[in-house]
Design a protein around this motif. Structure first.
Motif, PDB file in Angstrom:
ATOM      1  N   GLY A   1       0.717  -1.238  -0.314  1.00 51.23           N
ATOM      2  CA  GLY A   1       0.266   0.367   0.081  1.00 51.23           C
ATOM      3  C   GLY A   1       0.636   1.093  -0.370  1.00 51.23           C
ATOM      4  O   GLY A   1       2.151   1.306   0.044  1.00 51.23           O
ATOM      5  N   THR A   2       0.137   2.581  -0.045  1.00 47.16           N
ATOM      6  CA  THR A   2       0.903   3.764  -0.283  1.00 47.16           C
ATOM      7  C   THR A   2       0.478   4.489   0.797  1.00 47.16           C
ATOM      8  O   THR A   2      -0.056   4.295   1.404  1.00 47.16           O
ATOM      9  N   LEU A   3       1.385   5.456   1.235  1.00 45.48           N
ATOM     10  CA  LEU A   3       0.916   6.882   1.595  1.00 45.48           C
ATOM     11  C   LEU A   3       1.446   7.997   1.287  1.00 45.48           C
ATOM     12  O   LEU A   3       2.279   7.933   0.967  1.00 45.48           O
ATOM     13  N   SER A   4      -0.491   8.739   0.867  1.00 47.18           N
ATOM     14  CA  SER A   4      -0.149   9.699   0.772  1.00 47.18           C
ATOM     15  C   SER A   4      -1.307  10.472   1.593  1.00 47.18           C
ATOM     16  O   SER A   4      -1.258  10.249   2.177  1.00 47.18           O
ATOM     17  N   ASP A   5      -1.107  12.503   0.568  1.00 50.86           N
ATOM     18  CA  ASP A   5      -2.009  13.626   1.093  1.00 50.86           C
ATOM     19  C   ASP A   5      -3.636  13.204   1.018  1.00 50.86           C
ATOM     20  O   ASP A   5      -3.815  14.220   1.465  1.00 50.86           O
ATOM     21  N   LYS A   6      -3.870  11.896   0.277  1.00 51.80           N
ATOM     22  CA  LYS A   6      -5.026  12.085  -0.492  1.00 51.80           C
ATOM     23  C   LYS A   6      -6.062  10.599   0.757  1.00 51.80           C
ATOM     24  O   LYS A   6      -5.274   9.306   0.545  1.00 51.80           O
ATOM     25  N   PRO A   7      -7.160  11.284   0.834  1.00 47.51           N
ATOM     26  CA  PRO A   7      -8.159   9.993   1.990  1.00 47.51           C
ATOM     27  C   PRO A   7      -8.274   8.816   0.871  1.00 47.51           C
ATOM     28  O   PRO A   7      -8.418   9.132  -0.499  1.00 47.51           O
ATOM     29  N   SER A   8      -8.686   7.598   0.767  1.00 44.72           N
ATOM     30  CA  SER A   8      -8.932   6.496   0.410  1.00 44.72           C
ATOM     31  C   SER A   8      -9.528   5.356   1.566  1.00 44.72           C
ATOM     32  O   SER A   8      -8.729   5.599   2.452  1.00 44.72           O
TER      33      SER A   8
ATOM     34  N   LEU B   1      -7.395   3.011  11.816  1.00 43.92           N
ATOM     35  CA  LEU B   1      -8.302   1.526  10.918  1.00 43.92           C
ATOM     36  C   LEU B   1      -8.934   0.865  11.748  1.00 43.92           C
ATOM     37  O   LEU B   1      -9.554   1.524  12.468  1.00 43.92           O
ATOM     38  N   ALA B   2      -9.597   0.103  10.813  1.00 44.29           N
ATOM     39  CA  ALA B   2     -10.551  -0.699  11.308  1.00 44.29           C
ATOM     40  C   ALA B   2      -9.758  -2.222  11.306  1.00 44.29           C
ATOM     41  O   ALA B   2      -9.410  -3.018   9.455  1.00 44.29           O
ATOM     42  N   VAL B   3     -10.361  -3.304  11.237  1.00 49.57           N
ATOM     43  CA  VAL B   3      -9.469  -4.041  11.598  1.00 49.57           C
ATOM     44  C   VAL B   3     -11.400  -5.106  11.828  1.00 49.57           C
ATOM     45  O   VAL B   3     -11.852  -4.805  12.526  1.00 49.57           O
TER      46      VAL B   3
ATOM     47  N   GLU C   1     -16.277  -5.080  10.692  1.00 48.22           N
ATOM     48  CA  GLU C   1     -14.713  -4.320  11.250  1.00 48.22           C
ATOM     49  C   GLU C   1     -15.165  -3.971  12.499  1.00 48.22           C
ATOM     50  O   GLU C   1     -15.938  -2.914  12.666  1.00 48.22           O
ATOM     51  N   ARG C   2     -14.377  -3.416  13.032  1.00 46.87           N
ATOM     52  CA  ARG C   2     -14.436  -2.486  14.447  1.00 46.87           C
ATOM     53  C   ARG C   2     -12.761  -1.383  14.486  1.00 46.87           C
ATOM     54  O   ARG C   2     -11.865  -1.663  13.853  1.00 46.87           O
ATOM     55  N   PRO C   3     -13.337   0.156  14.222  1.00 46.64           N
ATOM     56  CA  PRO C   3     -12.007   0.802  14.495  1.00 46.64           C
ATOM     57  C   PRO C   3     -11.554   0.899  15.552  1.00 46.64           C
ATOM     58  O   PRO C   3     -11.830   0.722  16.473  1.00 46.64           O
TER      59      PRO C   3
ATOM     60  N   ILE D   1     -15.302   4.107   4.869  1.00 43.11           N
ATOM     61  CA  ILE D   1     -15.828   5.864   4.466  1.00 43.11           C
ATOM     62  C   ILE D   1     -16.037   6.898   5.750  1.00 43.11           C
ATOM     63  O   ILE D   1     -16.298   6.063   7.112  1.00 43.11           O
ATOM     64  N   ASP D   2     -15.501   7.761   5.499  1.00 45.89           N
ATOM     65  CA  ASP D   2     -15.823   9.188   6.369  1.00 45.89           C
ATOM     66  C   ASP D   2     -15.268   8.861   7.503  1.00 45.89           C
ATOM     67  O   ASP D   2     -14.191   9.461   8.802  1.00 45.89           O
ATOM     68  N   GLU D   3     -14.023   7.940   7.699  1.00 48.94           N
ATOM     69  CA  GLU D   3     -13.229   7.489   9.000  1.00 48.94           C
ATOM     70  C   GLU D   3     -11.973   6.857   8.408  1.00 48.94           C
ATOM     71  O   GLU D   3     -11.395   5.871   8.577  1.00 48.94           O
TER      72      GLU D   3
END
Length: 601
Positions: free
Chosen positions: A425-432, A500-502, A543-545, A590-592
């Motif tokens: 994966g990447t680390l970027s300044d854009k939410p994904s 993140l969520a797991v 999943e759980r945040p 989404i949104d988190e």
């Protein structure tokens, strides 16, 4: 000729001291002492007793012993703290007519009690102190004279009460002008706790080296048991567990190992935490000095920093490269002059200076020190030496701060993405959002906090941090996210946080271990920081945040290097909770969206 413990008195050579100066006080993981440390301690003990053969000590140590014996006498009292329990002790008493302060030194955690720090006691005596070193109750090999009676209380109420009785003994024996306490490792926590609880507030200053602030969170944090640290403690008490701990303590240890009734373990640890009694320290006004290492494997630096920040007394915190006991080890065990590298003796010199100012009223600049002095991780310059290792030629820079909170100037967001073309994966300044990445849980990987507890980090102190090969990271057992090469690098200062969520598809619990690595252009890497999290009560397939903070760090990521976030499920330091060979998924709702918050200075 042999020492009090029946060991032969070895001749100490420059090579013996060079071994300590280049390799430190630990060998083989855990509290296994470097044989050179024990050889020096035994030789110094024989010398002050007048039984060392001629030529046993090199000139510097021989002169230190002579200097002390010209002005002081030594004794080996056994301090009765109850009718049944006596504490083994070593005393140096100044002979001059004027009152002098005493420094009381509870021993560190090892099978030899007060013996290993003989050089430290003599250094204190040469600076004009009475010295009283003692082994806390129960600690040590029962066949050795340095061992005390009773069961180990692990810095509990009995150790606190014993410490006050040791102070009373010191007052009766020395009639000191002031009382100070200094300890490394186990003795550092006891020093803080005795100073806080002494009913007469008799401790005028504390120097706590490789210390802890909160024992509970050192051993159990984010729902994760620090099993390797506890096992190291148990393995080096000097005898089998049944003979070293009473039934109540063994029950706590059993609960910890089994992962049950952990609230009882937390309560037990909290009672042994200086942070829990910071209000007493503040009320007493006890000047307190902390020395802590960034990659501390027994007492993670975050808990010590949190406790330190709550102190309102005169205080100072040194943050060093390395692991438990590594920064202070050479100076307290025998390397008193000549340096293997610039800055080797600074940790102990500054501890002594702290005591000198507060106990001897020395005008040595201590009031002008910054509250925090933070060494930048791996910021030293090194040169190769014979054998393949490296030697520090220019020490890493240290940054003065008014508080640790001032280290972080801003937080930079890095959003985690799904899998890229190369599988990472990447680390970027854009939410994904909306992605899910899976790995197989329950296995250790080559992405690990350290190879060996205490010794991997000790090598860092001496200029040899572990090099990782990111190509060896097992792709099916962990997940990786990477930035591009960062122009200008980054000054990482503070605690990164991960959101993140797991989802665990076949289990109701999951352990996650997050690591940050500095990745060079050749794909070699060095660890910056890490922290585990254990999530329980999961519904399989749901999943759980989650969000958690990694251990604090001070690290300069060089220009052009990449930052890597790695998450796996198992590290040799910690207990694994979950189902081996099951699938764990990390997702970005989404949104988190999944996010790494990077603290920058």
């Amino acid at each position: 000729m042999t020492t009090a413990d029946g060991e032969p008195i070895a001749s100490i050579t420059d090579a013996t001291l060079a071994d300590i100066a280049a390799n430190g006080m630990w060998r083989g993981g855990g509290f296994d002492l470097n044989p050179s440390v024990l050889a020096v301690a035994r030789a110094l003990l024989a010398a002050v007793q007048g039984v060392a053969p001629a030529g046993t000590l090199p000139e510097e140590l021989r002169e230190l012993v002579a200097q002390v014996l010209r002005r002081a006498g030594v004794a080996f009292p056994r301090i009765a703290v109850t009718d049944e329990i006596g504490l083994s002790a070593f005393a140096i008493k100044q002979q001059g007519p004027e009152p002098r302060p005493v420094v009381i030194v509870p021993a560190g955690w090892n099978a030899y009690g007060w013996l290993p720090f003989m050089a430290g006691y003599l250094t204190l005596a040469a600076r004009g102190y009475h010295v009283l070193a003692y082994t806390p109750r129960g600690l040590g090999d029962p066949e050795l004279p340095y061992t005390s009676d009773g069961f180990i209380d692990i810095a509990g109420p009995e150790d606190r009460a014993d410490g006050s009785k040791v102070i009373t003994f010191a007052q009766e024996h020395f009639a000191p002008s002031k009382v100070g306490m200094m300890g490394l490792s186990y003795g550092s926590g006891i020093s803080q706790l005795v100073a806080a609880h002494d009913p007469e507030n008799r401790v005028a200053a504390v120097a706590a080296l490789s210390t802890w602030g909160n024992l509970a969170t050192s051993l159990y944090h984010n729902g994760t048991r620090h099993t390797k640290a506890v096992q190291a403690l148990i393995d080096f008490t000097g005898d089998v567990e049944e003979k070293k701990f009473d039934e109540k303590t063994r029950q706590i240890l059993d609960k910890f190992r089994d992962g049950r009734d952990m609230q009882a373990v937390v309560d037990w640890g909290t009672e042994r935490s200086p942070e829990a009694f910071v209000h007493l320290t503040n009320a007493n006004g006890t000047p307190t000095f902390y020395s802590v290492a960034w990659h501390e494997s027994l007492f993670p630096p975050g808990e010590a920093i949190e406790a330190f920040e709550k102190l309102t007394v005169p205080k100072h915190l040194n943050l060093w490269i390395g692991d438990h006991g590594a920064p202070e080890g050479a100076g307290i065990t025998g390397v008193i002059g000549g340096v293997a590298f610039p800055g080797l003796l600074a940790p102990m010199k500054e501890a002594y200076d702290w005591l000198d100012h507060h106990l001897l009223d020395a005008a040595n600049g201590v009031p002008d020190w910054p509250t925090v002095n933070s060494q930048v991780m791996f910021g030293y310059e090194t040169a190769p030496v014979i054998g393949g290792s490296r030697r520090i030629t220019v020490p890493a820079p240290r940054e003065p701060l008014g508080s640790w909170a001032q280290a972080t100037a801003r937080v930079e967001p890095w959003y985690l993405s799904g899998t890229g073309d190369d599988g990472d994966g990447t680390l970027s300044d854009k939410p994904s959002s909306g992605w899910s990445r899976e790995f197989t849980a329950g296995h250790e990987t080559n992405a690990t906090a350290m190879d060996d507890i205490m010794t991997t980090g000790q090598k860092e102190w001496f200029g040899n941090p572990k090099d990782y090969d990111t190509g060896d990271f097992q792709e099916t057992r962990l997940l990786v996210w990477l930035t591009e090469g960062l122009t200008g690098g980054r000054k990482i200062r503070g605690s990164a946080a991960l959101r993140l969520a797991v989802r665990a598809d076949e289990a109701d619990a999951a352990t996650l271990v997050a690591y940050l690595f500095d990745v060079a252009p050749d794909d070699s890497a060095r660890i910056i920081t890490h922290e585990p999290l254990t999530v329980t009560g999961l519904t399989p397939g749901t999943e759980r945040p989650v969000k958690w903070a990694l251990q604090p760090a001070s690290y300069d990521l060089p220009d052009g290097h990449r930052l890597a976030l790695v998450v796996n499920s198992r590290d040799r330091l910690y207990a694994f909770t979950g189902k081996e060979n099951s699938t764990t998924a990390l997702t970005s709702p989404i949104d988190e969206e999944a996010l790494l918050e990077l603290p920058l200075g």
